[in-house]
Design an enzyme around this catalytic site. Structure first.
Site, PDB file in Angstrom:
ATOM      1  N   GLY A 239      20.784   3.284  21.805  1.00 28.49           N
ATOM      2  CA  GLY A 239      21.940   3.639  22.612  1.00 28.49           C
ATOM      3  C   GLY A 239      23.254   3.006  22.228  1.00 28.49           C
ATOM      4  O   GLY A 239      24.301   3.367  22.776  1.00 28.49           O
ATOM      5  N   GLU A 273      15.306   0.635  19.389  1.00 29.14           N
ATOM      6  CA  GLU A 273      15.246   1.995  18.865  1.00 29.14           C
ATOM      7  C   GLU A 273      16.641   2.551  18.555  1.00 29.14           C
ATOM      8  O   GLU A 273      17.017   3.591  19.081  1.00 29.14           O
ATOM      9  CB  GLU A 273      14.560   2.909  19.879  1.00 29.14           C
ATOM     10  CG  GLU A 273      13.174   2.457  20.288  1.00 29.14           C
ATOM     11  CD  GLU A 273      12.606   3.248  21.465  1.00 29.14           C
ATOM     12  OE1 GLU A 273      11.382   3.342  21.562  1.00 29.14           O
ATOM     13  OE2 GLU A 273      13.401   3.765  22.281  1.00 29.14           O
ATOM     14  N   PRO A 274      17.402   1.880  17.707  1.00 27.69           N
ATOM     15  CA  PRO A 274      18.739   2.418  17.414  1.00 27.69           C
ATOM     16  C   PRO A 274      18.636   3.682  16.558  1.00 27.69           C
ATOM     17  O   PRO A 274      17.767   3.784  15.692  1.00 27.69           O
ATOM     18  CB  PRO A 274      19.394   1.288  16.616  1.00 27.69           C
ATOM     19  CG  PRO A 274      18.264   0.559  15.977  1.00 27.69           C
ATOM     20  CD  PRO A 274      17.107   0.668  16.938  1.00 27.69           C
ATOM     21  N   ARG A 312      27.608  19.013  17.918  1.00 31.75           N
ATOM     22  CA  ARG A 312      28.118  18.044  18.890  1.00 31.75           C
ATOM     23  C   ARG A 312      29.446  18.442  19.548  1.00 31.75           C
ATOM     24  O   ARG A 312      29.585  18.298  20.764  1.00 31.75           O
ATOM     25  CB  ARG A 312      28.216  16.655  18.274  1.00 31.75           C
ATOM     26  CG  ARG A 312      26.839  16.115  17.805  1.00 31.75           C
ATOM     27  CD  ARG A 312      26.889  14.656  17.390  1.00 31.75           C
ATOM     28  NE  ARG A 312      27.100  13.780  18.519  1.00 31.75           N
ATOM     29  CZ  ARG A 312      28.239  13.261  18.855  1.00 31.75           C
ATOM     30  NH1 ARG A 312      29.315  13.446  18.127  1.00 31.75           N
ATOM     31  NH2 ARG A 312      28.342  12.520  19.938  1.00 31.75           N
ATOM     32  N   TYR A 316      28.789  18.759  23.434  1.00 26.93           N
ATOM     33  CA  TYR A 316      29.244  17.614  24.244  1.00 26.93           C
ATOM     34  C   TYR A 316      30.761  17.510  24.307  1.00 26.93           C
ATOM     35  O   TYR A 316      31.269  16.516  24.810  1.00 26.93           O
ATOM     36  CB  TYR A 316      28.777  16.285  23.635  1.00 26.93           C
ATOM     37  CG  TYR A 316      27.331  16.130  23.296  1.00 26.93           C
ATOM     38  CD1 TYR A 316      26.327  16.435  24.215  1.00 26.93           C
ATOM     39  CD2 TYR A 316      26.960  15.600  22.066  1.00 26.93           C
ATOM     40  CE1 TYR A 316      25.002  16.232  23.887  1.00 26.93           C
ATOM     41  CE2 TYR A 316      25.632  15.397  21.734  1.00 26.93           C
ATOM     42  CZ  TYR A 316      24.652  15.721  22.650  1.00 26.93           C
ATOM     43  OH  TYR A 316      23.353  15.503  22.324  1.00 26.93           O
ATOM     44  N   CYS A 343      30.103  33.834  15.794  1.00 24.70           N
ATOM     45  CA  CYS A 343      30.656  34.732  16.805  1.00 24.70           C
ATOM     46  C   CYS A 343      30.434  34.187  18.210  1.00 24.70           C
ATOM     47  O   CYS A 343      29.644  34.732  18.988  1.00 24.70           O
ATOM     48  CB  CYS A 343      30.044  36.114  16.633  1.00 24.70           C
ATOM     49  SG  CYS A 343      30.356  36.747  14.975  1.00 24.70           S
ATOM     50  N   GLU A 344      31.078  33.086  18.501  1.00 21.03           N
ATOM     51  CA  GLU A 344      31.052  32.437  19.819  1.00 21.03           C
ATOM     52  C   GLU A 344      32.395  31.730  19.970  1.00 21.03           C
ATOM     53  O   GLU A 344      32.833  31.051  19.033  1.00 21.03           O
ATOM     54  CB  GLU A 344      29.978  31.333  19.883  1.00 21.03           C
ATOM     55  CG  GLU A 344      28.563  31.752  19.692  1.00 21.03           C
ATOM     56  CD  GLU A 344      27.870  32.145  20.995  1.00 21.03           C
ATOM     57  OE1 GLU A 344      28.474  31.955  22.078  1.00 21.03           O
ATOM     58  OE2 GLU A 344      26.750  32.651  20.908  1.00 21.03           O
ATOM     59  N   TYR A 372      22.624  13.043  14.703  1.00 20.97           N
ATOM     60  CA  TYR A 372      22.613  14.252  15.520  1.00 20.97           C
ATOM     61  C   TYR A 372      23.485  15.334  14.890  1.00 20.97           C
ATOM     62  O   TYR A 372      24.133  16.114  15.587  1.00 20.97           O
ATOM     63  CB  TYR A 372      23.051  13.931  16.965  1.00 20.97           C
ATOM     64  CG  TYR A 372      22.245  12.799  17.564  1.00 20.97           C
ATOM     65  CD1 TYR A 372      20.936  13.013  17.960  1.00 20.97           C
ATOM     66  CD2 TYR A 372      22.772  11.510  17.679  1.00 20.97           C
ATOM     67  CE1 TYR A 372      20.165  11.968  18.458  1.00 20.97           C
ATOM     68  CE2 TYR A 372      22.008  10.468  18.181  1.00 20.97           C
ATOM     69  CZ  TYR A 372      20.707  10.706  18.569  1.00 20.97           C
ATOM     70  OH  TYR A 372      19.943   9.674  19.059  1.00 20.97           O
TER      71      TYR A 372
HETATM   72  C1  LIG Z   1      17.570   9.175  21.520  1.00 20.38           C
HETATM   73  C2  LIG Z   1      16.756   7.977  21.774  1.00 20.38           C
HETATM   74  C3  LIG Z   1      17.042   6.781  21.101  1.00 20.38           C
HETATM   75  C4  LIG Z   1      18.201   6.626  20.156  1.00 20.38           C
HETATM   76  O1  LIG Z   1      19.429   6.667  20.780  1.00 20.38           O
HETATM   77  P1  LIG Z   1      20.756   6.320  19.956  1.00 20.38           P
HETATM   78  O2  LIG Z   1      21.827   6.478  20.940  1.00 20.38           O
HETATM   79  O3  LIG Z   1      20.847   7.283  18.847  1.00 20.38           O
HETATM   80  O4  LIG Z   1      20.624   4.907  19.482  1.00 20.38           O
HETATM   81  C5  LIG Z   1      16.205   5.714  21.316  1.00 20.38           C
HETATM   82  N1  LIG Z   1      15.153   5.798  22.169  1.00 20.38           N
HETATM   83  C6  LIG Z   1      14.857   6.925  22.834  1.00 20.38           C
HETATM   84  C7  LIG Z   1      13.694   6.950  23.733  1.00 20.38           C
HETATM   85  C8  LIG Z   1      15.656   8.045  22.665  1.00 20.38           C
HETATM   86  O5  LIG Z   1      15.374   9.160  23.347  1.00 20.38           O
END
Ligand SMILES: *Cc1c(COP(=O)(O)O)cnc(C)c1O
Length: 419
Positions: A239, A273-274, A312, A316, A343-344, A372
């Site tokens: 995140g 989990e980056p 994106r 978003y 075509c959007e 992404y």
């Molecule tokens: C998407 C996701 C991440 C990675 O998020 P980032 O914002 O890209 O770092 C990590 N863990 C889980 C469970 C996710 O769904």
């Protein structure tokens, strides 16, 4: 921060002019910098070097085999969310003992595949899933290691679409039911409870939500440990945000400094989990100007990349800087919409963006597109997906070819009766 820089008027990736890469593979294309990728991964390794930890790269941000291999060679694991990502991670050489499996909708086939591959653990997102994993593991005569993903109900202060840790979110197990679920998990015959997981959202630019969420989780772990649970892993998710325009997100060092003191209270192996923070700024999407067009009240620059290549902005309303591959500082500046051929009306890469006058054939770099970007691309409007190129020093390596028209129809057939 990244290795896409001007030398004189010309944009380079590491030691190669972007123009030269496009001469080789055509436009549009994704370009990744090996050096940036590595630096961003090692920033996590370095920041957390004093804590036993595993960085499990969130593959959904970028799942190209070569990108995964670059990271795996340095000791990186993988956060997977599907059987397909498990397949890719194995192909790329990520050790299964460094894989964690998240996602609210794991199928029986995916659970079997992961169990047989002997991944480190499942991050379980609901009571129903827990029972299902127990059942599948039992049918294989195996035990499944699990962490329960807890929804700490913390506002990550990011875009609602990438916010995952609020009560109303589909992710994780409600915090007020967590103890109950751990008790149930403990009693299941084919489940080993080994950890607690949380992930509250993406593109976080402040440290407080991380800390607040972690405090809630640590409280829970404290209770679990006094109840005799052997919680070996604490997974804090991903995140961490990146700079798209003027954001100033925390560096992994800042994150480490803020959370390390808190972690001392529990004796857990840390998992992170980056995704975005490792690959986001390590990649660009290069596109070519096709036409300039003036509507009554607007100027459009029509380019050859579209929302199917980079979703994106459309999805978003995300901002990506767009830079000319060849700078011309004397060009008059206009506010333009940079749009694709799809075509959007929602097909745009930028709106009301001030840019120097462009002409047909000019190349543009859509910055911060490494996360992404390609992974969200599609064949909408029957557009072949674009190639991916990895640059290392002066080396240009094509790590995914441009799709052909034949690729577009692979697997399709016209039934006999329609002959
Ligand atoms: C998407 C996701 C991440 C990675 O998020 P980032 O914002 O890209 O770092 C990590 N863990 C889980 C469970 C996710 O769904």
């Amino acid at each position: 921060m990244h290795d896409f820089e001007y030398r004189g008027n010309e944009l380079f990736c590491e030691d190669v002019p972007v123009r030269e890469i496009v001469q080789q593979v055509g436009s549009p294309c994704y370009i990744y910098s090996h050096r940036t990728l590595l630096r961003h991964f090692l920033a996590f390794e370095d920041a957390f070097k004093n804590i036993p930890h595993l960085v499990a790269f969130a593959m959904k941000a970028n799942s190209n085999l070569a990108v995964l291999r670059v990271l795996a060679r340095e000791g990186c694991g993988a956060d997977i969310v599907s059987g397909g990502e498990l397949f890719r991670a194995l192909k790329a050489g990520v050790p299964p003992q460094k894989m964690v499996f998240a996602g609210v909708g794991k199928s029986a086939e995916e659970i079997q595949f992961a169990l047989k591959s002997n991944i480190l653990m499942f991050n379980v997102e609901s009571p129903g899933e827990l029972l299902h994993i127990n059942e599948v593991a039992g049918s294989l005569g195996m035990r499944a290691r699990v962490a329960l993903r807890i929804n700490p109900d913390i506002d990550p202060q990011t875009h609602p679409y990438i916010s995952t840790g609020l009560k109303k979110s589909k992710f994780g197990i409600r915090a007020d039911r967590a103890l109950e679920e751990f008790d149930i998990a403990q009693q299941l015959p084919h489940i080993d409870v080994v950890g607690v997981h949380k992930h509250i959202g993406s593109q976080l630019t402040k440290i407080n939500p991380f800390v607040d969420a972690l405090k809630k989780i640590l409280e829970l772990i404290g209770v679990l440990q006094t109840k005799g649970f052997n919680i070996q892993y604490l997974n804090i998710g991903g995140g961490l945000g990146i700079t798209y325009s003027d954001e100033t997100p925390p560096h992994p060092k800042d994150l480490a400094a803020a959370i390390s003191p808190l972690l001392a209270t529990v004796n857990c192996h840390l998992i992170m989990e980056p995704g975005r923070s490792i690959v986001g700024n390590a990649g660009i999407l290069v596109t070519k100007v096709l036409y300039n067009k003036e509507a009554e009240t607007k100027r459009f620059v029509i380019v050859d990349a579209a929302m199917n290549d980079l979703l994106r902005p459309s999805l978003y309303d995300a901002h990506h800087d767009i830079l000319p591959v060849l700078k011309d500082e004397s060009a008059p500046v206009n506010a333009v919409d940079v749009v694709g051929p799809i075509c959007e009306s929602g097909d745009f890469l930028a709106k009301d963006r001030k840019m120097g006058q462009l002409k047909q054939g000019d190349l543009l770099a859509v910055m911060s597109a490494g996360a992404y970007g390609f992974t969200m691309s599609s064949n909408y409007n029957s557009r072949p997906r674009v190639p991916e190129v990895l640059i290392k020093g002066q080396a240009i390596m094509i790590i995914r070819q441009r799709e052909s028209y034949e690729d577009l129809i692979r697997g399709e057939s016209i039934p006999e009766v329609l002959a």
